[in-house]
Design a protein around this motif. Structure first.
Motif, PDB file in Angstrom:
ATOM      1  N   LEU A   5       0.859  -1.180   0.000  1.00  0.00           N
ATOM      2  CA  LEU A   5       0.000   0.000   0.000  1.00  0.00           C
ATOM      3  C   LEU A   5       0.895   1.230   0.000  1.00  0.00           C
ATOM      4  O   LEU A   5       1.664   1.437   0.944  1.00  0.00           O
ATOM      5  CB  LEU A   5      -0.908   0.024   1.234  1.00  0.00           C
ATOM      6  CG  LEU A   5      -1.762  -1.220   1.510  1.00  0.00           C
ATOM      7  CD1 LEU A   5      -2.586  -1.003   2.773  1.00  0.00           C
ATOM      8  CD2 LEU A   5      -2.652  -1.552   0.325  1.00  0.00           C
ATOM      9  N   THR A   7       0.791   4.748   0.681  1.00  0.00           N
ATOM     10  CA  THR A   7      -0.137   5.702   1.293  1.00  0.00           C
ATOM     11  C   THR A   7       0.455   6.258   2.583  1.00  0.00           C
ATOM     12  O   THR A   7       1.141   5.525   3.315  1.00  0.00           O
ATOM     13  CB  THR A   7      -1.484   5.025   1.610  1.00  0.00           C
ATOM     14  OG1 THR A   7      -2.346   5.957   2.265  1.00  0.00           O
ATOM     15  CG2 THR A   7      -1.293   3.812   2.512  1.00  0.00           C
ATOM     16  N   ASP A   9      -1.637   7.116   4.819  1.00  0.00           N
ATOM     17  CA  ASP A   9      -2.773   6.898   5.713  1.00  0.00           C
ATOM     18  C   ASP A   9      -3.307   5.474   5.555  1.00  0.00           C
ATOM     19  O   ASP A   9      -4.366   5.260   4.955  1.00  0.00           O
ATOM     20  CB  ASP A   9      -3.876   7.914   5.394  1.00  0.00           C
ATOM     21  CG  ASP A   9      -5.094   7.762   6.305  1.00  0.00           C
ATOM     22  OD1 ASP A   9      -4.957   7.155   7.388  1.00  0.00           O
ATOM     23  OD2 ASP A   9      -6.181   8.256   5.929  1.00  0.00           O
ATOM     24  N   PRO A  10      -2.605   4.470   6.081  1.00  0.00           N
ATOM     25  CA  PRO A  10      -3.087   3.088   5.951  1.00  0.00           C
ATOM     26  C   PRO A  10      -4.378   2.831   6.715  1.00  0.00           C
ATOM     27  O   PRO A  10      -5.030   1.810   6.500  1.00  0.00           O
ATOM     28  CB  PRO A  10      -1.930   2.260   6.526  1.00  0.00           C
ATOM     29  CG  PRO A  10      -1.199   3.199   7.435  1.00  0.00           C
ATOM     30  CD  PRO A  10      -1.326   4.555   6.799  1.00  0.00           C
ATOM     31  N   LEU A  15      -8.733   1.293   2.536  1.00  0.00           N
ATOM     32  CA  LEU A  15      -7.488   0.528   2.600  1.00  0.00           C
ATOM     33  C   LEU A  15      -7.471  -0.410   3.800  1.00  0.00           C
ATOM     34  O   LEU A  15      -7.016  -1.559   3.706  1.00  0.00           O
ATOM     35  CB  LEU A  15      -6.299   1.483   2.656  1.00  0.00           C
ATOM     36  CG  LEU A  15      -6.063   2.351   1.428  1.00  0.00           C
ATOM     37  CD1 LEU A  15      -4.820   3.203   1.621  1.00  0.00           C
ATOM     38  CD2 LEU A  15      -5.940   1.504   0.162  1.00  0.00           C
ATOM     39  N   ALA A  16      -7.946   0.072   4.947  1.00  0.00           N
ATOM     40  CA  ALA A  16      -7.944  -0.765   6.147  1.00  0.00           C
ATOM     41  C   ALA A  16      -8.830  -1.993   5.958  1.00  0.00           C
ATOM     42  O   ALA A  16      -8.456  -3.118   6.345  1.00  0.00           O
ATOM     43  CB  ALA A  16      -8.407   0.050   7.344  1.00  0.00           C
ATOM     44  N   ALA A  19      -7.079  -4.353   3.487  1.00  0.00           N
ATOM     45  CA  ALA A  19      -5.960  -5.034   4.131  1.00  0.00           C
ATOM     46  C   ALA A  19      -6.451  -6.149   5.051  1.00  0.00           C
ATOM     47  O   ALA A  19      -5.850  -7.231   5.122  1.00  0.00           O
ATOM     48  CB  ALA A  19      -5.120  -4.026   4.908  1.00  0.00           C
ATOM     49  N   VAL A  31       3.036  -1.594   4.061  1.00  0.00           N
ATOM     50  CA  VAL A  31       2.736  -0.180   3.868  1.00  0.00           C
ATOM     51  C   VAL A  31       4.024   0.570   3.545  1.00  0.00           C
ATOM     52  O   VAL A  31       5.018   0.449   4.267  1.00  0.00           O
ATOM     53  CB  VAL A  31       2.074   0.433   5.110  1.00  0.00           C
ATOM     54  CG1 VAL A  31       1.825   1.932   4.902  1.00  0.00           C
ATOM     55  CG2 VAL A  31       0.766  -0.292   5.423  1.00  0.00           C
ATOM     56  N   ASP A  33       5.302   4.401   3.072  1.00  0.00           N
ATOM     57  CA  ASP A  33       4.943   5.804   3.256  1.00  0.00           C
ATOM     58  C   ASP A  33       5.616   6.620   2.155  1.00  0.00           C
ATOM     59  O   ASP A  33       6.847   6.715   2.109  1.00  0.00           O
ATOM     60  CB  ASP A  33       5.408   6.290   4.627  1.00  0.00           C
ATOM     61  CG  ASP A  33       4.847   7.663   4.973  1.00  0.00           C
ATOM     62  OD1 ASP A  33       4.567   8.442   4.047  1.00  0.00           O
ATOM     63  OD2 ASP A  33       4.702   7.958   6.178  1.00  0.00           O
ATOM     64  N   TYR A  50       1.159  -3.311  -6.016  1.00  0.00           N
ATOM     65  CA  TYR A  50       1.047  -2.137  -5.139  1.00  0.00           C
ATOM     66  C   TYR A  50      -0.229  -1.378  -5.471  1.00  0.00           C
ATOM     67  O   TYR A  50      -0.626  -1.272  -6.649  1.00  0.00           O
ATOM     68  CB  TYR A  50       2.258  -1.211  -5.316  1.00  0.00           C
ATOM     69  CG  TYR A  50       3.542  -1.779  -4.769  1.00  0.00           C
ATOM     70  CD1 TYR A  50       3.921  -1.568  -3.445  1.00  0.00           C
ATOM     71  CD2 TYR A  50       4.360  -2.545  -5.582  1.00  0.00           C
ATOM     72  CE1 TYR A  50       5.103  -2.109  -2.942  1.00  0.00           C
ATOM     73  CE2 TYR A  50       5.546  -3.092  -5.094  1.00  0.00           C
ATOM     74  CZ  TYR A  50       5.907  -2.869  -3.770  1.00  0.00           C
ATOM     75  OH  TYR A  50       7.067  -3.399  -3.270  1.00  0.00           O
ATOM     76  N   LYS A  53      -2.372   4.856  -3.366  1.00  0.00           N
ATOM     77  CA  LYS A  53      -3.406   5.742  -2.799  1.00  0.00           C
ATOM     78  C   LYS A  53      -2.728   7.037  -2.324  1.00  0.00           C
ATOM     79  O   LYS A  53      -2.725   7.396  -1.150  1.00  0.00           O
ATOM     80  CB  LYS A  53      -4.124   5.053  -1.636  1.00  0.00           C
ATOM     81  CG  LYS A  53      -5.300   5.854  -1.071  1.00  0.00           C
ATOM     82  CD  LYS A  53      -6.469   5.861  -2.032  1.00  0.00           C
ATOM     83  CE  LYS A  53      -7.690   6.568  -1.436  1.00  0.00           C
ATOM     84  NZ  LYS A  53      -7.539   8.043  -1.444  1.00  0.00           N
TER      85      LYS A  53
END
Length: 276
Positions: A5, A7, A9-10, A15-16, A19, A31, A33, A50, A53
């Protein structure tokens, strides 16, 4: 499978939830960043796929590096970047024959004040699509002068205002699955009406949304549609990887898409190895 991911902001609901579905099926979720830039890719083998986001320059640079290493990224860095420039957006839509609002670009909002042949009433938008950008209806020269005083140096595009019922059809696509809601237009008076989820799109509108994805090479995206005075749809915006909140089924559709794309990339890689 390993799913990455990209992002900052996971914890984002889409997204949460995605996941959680992936890890529940015993896939690994990592994740990255994007604020760390290309360094976030590390030196090890990339993940199988991947999900991008994020739209910042550092996020796009990270996605390009992962693509260079052979990893599939949804959406690609190039497709994500295309959706940030509304002049590019309009040109792509025109070439694809999509019903997109005619768009005229200006180097700054200040230049609008002295421009000729403006389509009153009109919609003025920031040329670069981003959070808290400019999107405003302008009905007369006085309103234009007021807008230009606040956004003088902002590169903008101008579109004729299309008469409509004051509602945007928010359409989200994940792979080949289409989700929709009705949301009060930000250009219409706020009457307190809540968003209406799970709406049925008029005939042909879902197919139009899928055509947008083909034209823009997008896998996960949003399309804003309005019904014009004739009832025909008009595309007014395209967004790469929007939030898709409050849409049951969207996380599962995203998890399936990620795994399918990863499996496809693995099969393609195996086929190349056999031919070599």
């Amino acid at each position: 499978m390993r799913v990455g991911l990209i992002t900052p902001d996971p914890g984002h609901p889409l997204l949460a939830a995605t996941a959680a579905l992936l890890t529940g099926d015993r896939h690994a979720v990592e994740v990255l960043d994007p604020r760390a830039g290309v360094a976030a890719a590390g030196s090890g083998a990339p993940a199988d796929v991947y999900l991008l986001k994020a739209r910042t320059p550092s996020a796009l640079a990270l996605a390009r590096e992962l693509e260079r290493r052979g990893a599939p990224v949804l959406n690609s860095a190039a497709a994500t970047e295309r959706c940030q420039d509304r002049t590019v957006m309009a040109e792509l839509a025109e070439r694809a024959g999509l019903p997109f609002a005619a768009t005229r670009a200006f180097g700054s909002a200040a230049l609008l004040v002295s421009a000729s042949r403006l389509p009153w009433p009109m919609v003025v938008k920031s040329r670069r699509s981003r959070k808290y950008d400019l999107v405003a209806r302008v009905d007369d020269p006085a309103g234009l002068r007021e807008l230009a005083s606040s956004w003088a140096g902002e590169p903008v595009v101008v579109q004729a205002f299309a008469p409509n019922d004051g509602w945007d059809h928010k359409v989200w696509v994940v792979g080949d699955q289409v989700f929709a809601a009705l949301r009060r237009s930000e250009l219409a008076p706020d009457d307190g009406s809540p968003e209406r989820s799970g709406v049925r799109l008029p005939d042909g509108w879902a197919e139009l949304a899928l055509r947008v994805g083909e034209a823009f090479s997008l896998d996960v995206y949003g399309v804003d549609l309005v019904a014009t005075g004739t009832g025909a749809p008009l595309v007014v915006d395209v967004n790469a990887f929007p939030g898709i909140r409050r849409q049951p089924g969207a996380p599962r559709a995203l998890a399936r898409l990620a795994l399918a794309r990863a499996a496809g990339a693995r099969d393609a890689g195996a086929a190349l190895s056999r031919r070599a």
